[in-house]
Scaffold this active site. Structure first.
Site, PDB file in Angstrom:
ATOM      1  N   ASN A 211      36.663  36.130  28.465  1.00 32.03           N
ATOM      2  CA  ASN A 211      36.428  37.557  28.702  1.00 32.03           C
ATOM      3  C   ASN A 211      36.748  38.324  27.434  1.00 32.03           C
ATOM      4  O   ASN A 211      37.558  37.866  26.634  1.00 32.03           O
ATOM      5  CB  ASN A 211      37.372  38.078  29.800  1.00 32.03           C
ATOM      6  CG  ASN A 211      36.942  37.634  31.174  1.00 32.03           C
ATOM      7  OD1 ASN A 211      35.991  36.889  31.325  1.00 32.03           O
ATOM      8  ND2 ASN A 211      37.653  38.099  32.172  1.00 32.03           N
ATOM      9  N   PRO A 308      42.098  31.490  41.129  1.00 33.47           N
ATOM     10  CA  PRO A 308      43.021  32.219  42.002  1.00 33.47           C
ATOM     11  C   PRO A 308      43.212  33.648  41.497  1.00 33.47           C
ATOM     12  O   PRO A 308      43.179  33.886  40.285  1.00 33.47           O
ATOM     13  CB  PRO A 308      44.333  31.430  41.877  1.00 33.47           C
ATOM     14  CG  PRO A 308      44.206  30.627  40.628  1.00 33.47           C
ATOM     15  CD  PRO A 308      42.751  30.415  40.380  1.00 33.47           C
ATOM     16  N   PHE A 328      45.589  46.276  36.487  1.00 34.34           N
ATOM     17  CA  PHE A 328      44.681  46.988  35.600  1.00 34.34           C
ATOM     18  C   PHE A 328      43.252  46.791  36.102  1.00 34.34           C
ATOM     19  O   PHE A 328      42.947  45.769  36.706  1.00 34.34           O
ATOM     20  CB  PHE A 328      44.788  46.451  34.159  1.00 34.34           C
ATOM     21  CG  PHE A 328      45.761  47.233  33.326  1.00 34.34           C
ATOM     22  CD1 PHE A 328      47.126  47.122  33.550  1.00 34.34           C
ATOM     23  CD2 PHE A 328      45.314  48.082  32.324  1.00 34.34           C
ATOM     24  CE1 PHE A 328      48.038  47.848  32.792  1.00 34.34           C
ATOM     25  CE2 PHE A 328      46.211  48.814  31.553  1.00 34.34           C
ATOM     26  CZ  PHE A 328      47.569  48.698  31.790  1.00 34.34           C
ATOM     27  N   LYS A 342      40.185  48.974  44.694  1.00 33.56           N
ATOM     28  CA  LYS A 342      40.816  47.738  44.200  1.00 33.56           C
ATOM     29  C   LYS A 342      42.318  47.759  44.449  1.00 33.56           C
ATOM     30  O   LYS A 342      42.913  46.761  44.835  1.00 33.56           O
ATOM     31  CB  LYS A 342      40.538  47.602  42.701  1.00 33.56           C
ATOM     32  CG  LYS A 342      40.936  46.264  42.135  1.00 33.56           C
ATOM     33  CD  LYS A 342      40.428  46.065  40.736  1.00 33.56           C
ATOM     34  CE  LYS A 342      38.936  45.836  40.699  1.00 33.56           C
ATOM     35  NZ  LYS A 342      38.431  45.546  39.373  1.00 33.56           N
ATOM     36  N   LYS A 346      44.058  44.871  46.734  1.00 37.74           N
ATOM     37  CA  LYS A 346      45.082  43.969  46.201  1.00 37.74           C
ATOM     38  C   LYS A 346      46.461  44.299  46.757  1.00 37.74           C
ATOM     39  O   LYS A 346      47.436  43.610  46.469  1.00 37.74           O
ATOM     40  CB  LYS A 346      45.105  44.024  44.676  1.00 37.74           C
ATOM     41  CG  LYS A 346      43.786  43.586  44.068  1.00 37.74           C
ATOM     42  CD  LYS A 346      43.950  42.936  42.720  1.00 37.74           C
ATOM     43  CE  LYS A 346      42.574  42.661  42.126  1.00 37.74           C
ATOM     44  NZ  LYS A 346      42.511  41.479  41.296  1.00 37.74           N
TER      45      LYS A 346
HETATM   46  O1  C5P Z   1      39.657  41.934  40.537  1.00 37.89           O
HETATM   47  P1  C5P Z   1      39.765  42.353  39.131  1.00 37.89           P
HETATM   48  O2  C5P Z   1      39.601  41.211  38.160  1.00 37.89           O
HETATM   49  O3  C5P Z   1      38.906  43.495  38.730  1.00 37.89           O
HETATM   50  O4  C5P Z   1      41.279  42.900  39.033  1.00 37.89           O
HETATM   51  C1  C5P Z   1      41.869  43.213  37.821  1.00 37.89           C
HETATM   52  C2  C5P Z   1      43.359  43.100  37.951  1.00 37.89           C
HETATM   53  O5  C5P Z   1      43.717  41.882  38.626  1.00 37.89           O
HETATM   54  C3  C5P Z   1      44.014  42.995  36.610  1.00 37.89           C
HETATM   55  O6  C5P Z   1      45.315  43.521  36.739  1.00 37.89           O
HETATM   56  C4  C5P Z   1      44.038  41.503  36.354  1.00 37.89           C
HETATM   57  O7  C5P Z   1      45.029  41.124  35.423  1.00 37.89           O
HETATM   58  C5  C5P Z   1      44.325  40.966  37.741  1.00 37.89           C
HETATM   59  N1  C5P Z   1      43.712  39.649  38.009  1.00 37.89           N
HETATM   60  C6  C5P Z   1      44.503  38.551  38.269  1.00 37.89           C
HETATM   61  N2  C5P Z   1      43.925  37.357  38.553  1.00 37.89           N
HETATM   62  C7  C5P Z   1      42.595  37.217  38.636  1.00 37.89           C
HETATM   63  C8  C5P Z   1      41.776  38.333  38.397  1.00 37.89           C
HETATM   64  C9  C5P Z   1      42.351  39.532  38.090  1.00 37.89           C
HETATM   65  O8  C5P Z   1      45.730  38.677  38.169  1.00 37.89           O
HETATM   66  N3  C5P Z   1      42.072  36.040  38.912  1.00 37.89           N
END
Ligand code: C5P
Length: 399
Positions: A211, A308, A328, A342, A346
């Site tokens: 990414n 995960p 974030f 979001k 979460k």
């Molecule tokens: O779902 P999304 O990727 O948009 O969410 C972003 C947030 O979730 C960020 O804080 C990112 O560090 C965290 N994240 C995570 N594990 C993942 C995907 C995202 O901790 N597999």
């Protein structure tokens, strides 16, 4: 400029590390401070006052009986409008003097005569045996008890050829420590875990999917949290950035490694900030050997499997084991709508939105904070400034 308008009294005592003090005085000035150098006789054996005057741009003081000061009291006057005294290098002898309140030259007298509220920071520099000597150990404990902050020393190879603790910290590390000394200690004795950077999902031993993330925002937050007094553990994906001074770092590559590292360290943490740009998928059919291009032009079929969700998993821990969770979200559009959704999905108390894609790799950012009460915008600013603001917001919500 992190030290804009600050007046620093920089004291040098005898030691090879005086050469680093030249760089340090420059670094202070570059950061916006003015620097008044005071040197002991020992320091003058290692570096000249000409060098220090040239770099600091101010006359140097070495003598308690310096008639340049009208009232002939440099030990009083030099500290009365100062913001901090930094002794770098600080010899074993000078530590002993400080521990006993000895006043037998300008620098030692100036330290004893400083206003009680004026912070005194020392950067010990000496041979490993001198540092480990019971008298020095005793003096170090006494100084800490007296509210004098010890910066380092570091371990490593020494000028004498021996190896061990006693090396003075480098100028950039001392600069970071002095800047930190001016930050409010809003997270004192808190433990903070954070993820930063991208993850890397292997396709084969030489290829992968990642990414866009420089890690700058996460690293700035790690630094700001340490400045605020927290014990910080940074779980980092691949970045080119050095770990902020005083921050412990665990390096990982893939999302699954990041997940395992976070879960291995989450126990006992007060705060978890997930800044990492974690890949949503890994390649389920990755190859142990490099995939070969074949002449027919056929392309590999990649099969993806979901990674995960680290943040969601930490946020779902039982209440007694769950740190205060901050996420974030980088959205390209509809930030207000997506980010709040979001946050709720979460199940986290605070979510920080990045606006647009123009923050990647940049030193500036623009943030919106979402919590149960609504959202607050932080206008575009340097990532470290934003990180400090965000840490202050988190600290407020913890109390
Ligand atoms: O779902 P999304 O990727 O948009 O969410 C972003 C947030 O979730 C960020 O804080 C990112 O560090 C965290 N994240 C995570 N594990 C993942 C995907 C995202 O901790 N597999």
């Amino acid at each position: 400029m992190d030290l804009a308008g600050k007046k620093i009294v920089l004291g040098l005592t005898g030691g090879i590390a005086c050469y680093k003090a030249a760089e340090l005085s420059r670094a202070f000035i570059k950061a916006g401070a003015s620097v008044q150098v005071v040197m002991t006789k020992g320091a003058l054996q290692f570096i000249t006052s000409v060098t220090m005057q040239g770099l600091s741009g101010q006359p140097i003081f070495t003598d308690q009986w310096d008639a340049r000061i009208g009232n002939n009291m440099p030990h009083i006057d030099l500290t009365r409008d100062a913001d901090v005294i930094v002794i770098a290098p600080c010899s074993a002898d000078f530590m002993a003097k400080l521990a006993h309140g000895v006043c037998d030259d300008l620098l030692s007298t100036l330290c004893v005569a400083r206003p009680a509220s004026l912070p005194l920071l020392i950067a010990p520099a000496m041979n490993v045996e001198m540092w480990q000597n019971p008298a020095t150990r005793r003096n170090a404990r006494q100084l800490a008890e007296d509210g004098i902050q010890l910066l380092g020393p570091a371990a490593g190879e020494q000028a004498c050829g021996e190896v061990g603790l006693g090396r003075m910290l480098e100028a950039d590390q001392l600069l970071a420590e002095v800047i930190a000394a001016f930050q409010p200690k809003t997270l004192k004795s808190k433990r903070l875990l954070l993820t930063a950077g991208p993850t890397f999902e292997a396709i084969d031993p030489v290829r992968g999917i990642t990414n866009l993330s420089s890690g700058k925002m996460g690293y700035a937050l790690a630094r700001a949290a340490r400045e605020a007094g927290a014990e910080v553990l940074l779980i980092s994906g691949p970045t080119a950035l050095p770990a902020p001074f005083g921050v412990q770092r665990v390096n990982v590559l893939s999302a699954r490694q990041m997940h395992d590292a976070v879960l291995a360290h989450v126990k006992g943490q007060d705060i978890f900030i997930a800044v990492a740009a974690v890949a949503d998928w890994h390649v389920a059919n990755s190859s142990d050997q490099k995939l070969k291009k074949d002449a027919s032009g056929s392309t590999p079929e990649l099969v993806f499997a979901q990674n995960p969700d680290i943040l969601a998993e930490v946020a779902a821990l039982p209440l007694t084991q769950r740190p205060y969770c901050v996420g974030f979200a980088a959205e390209s559009e509809n930030l207000l709508e997506y980010a709040e959704a979001k946050r709720q999905k979460k199940n986290i108390p605070l979510l920080v939105g990045n606006i647009g894609h123009d923050t990647f790799g940049k030193d500036e950012n623009q943030l919106v904070l979402f919590d149960v009460e609504g959202h607050t915008s932080f206008p575009r600013a340097d990532k470290l400034q934003l990180a400090r603001q965000l840490i202050a917001e988190i600290a407020k919500r913890l109390t």
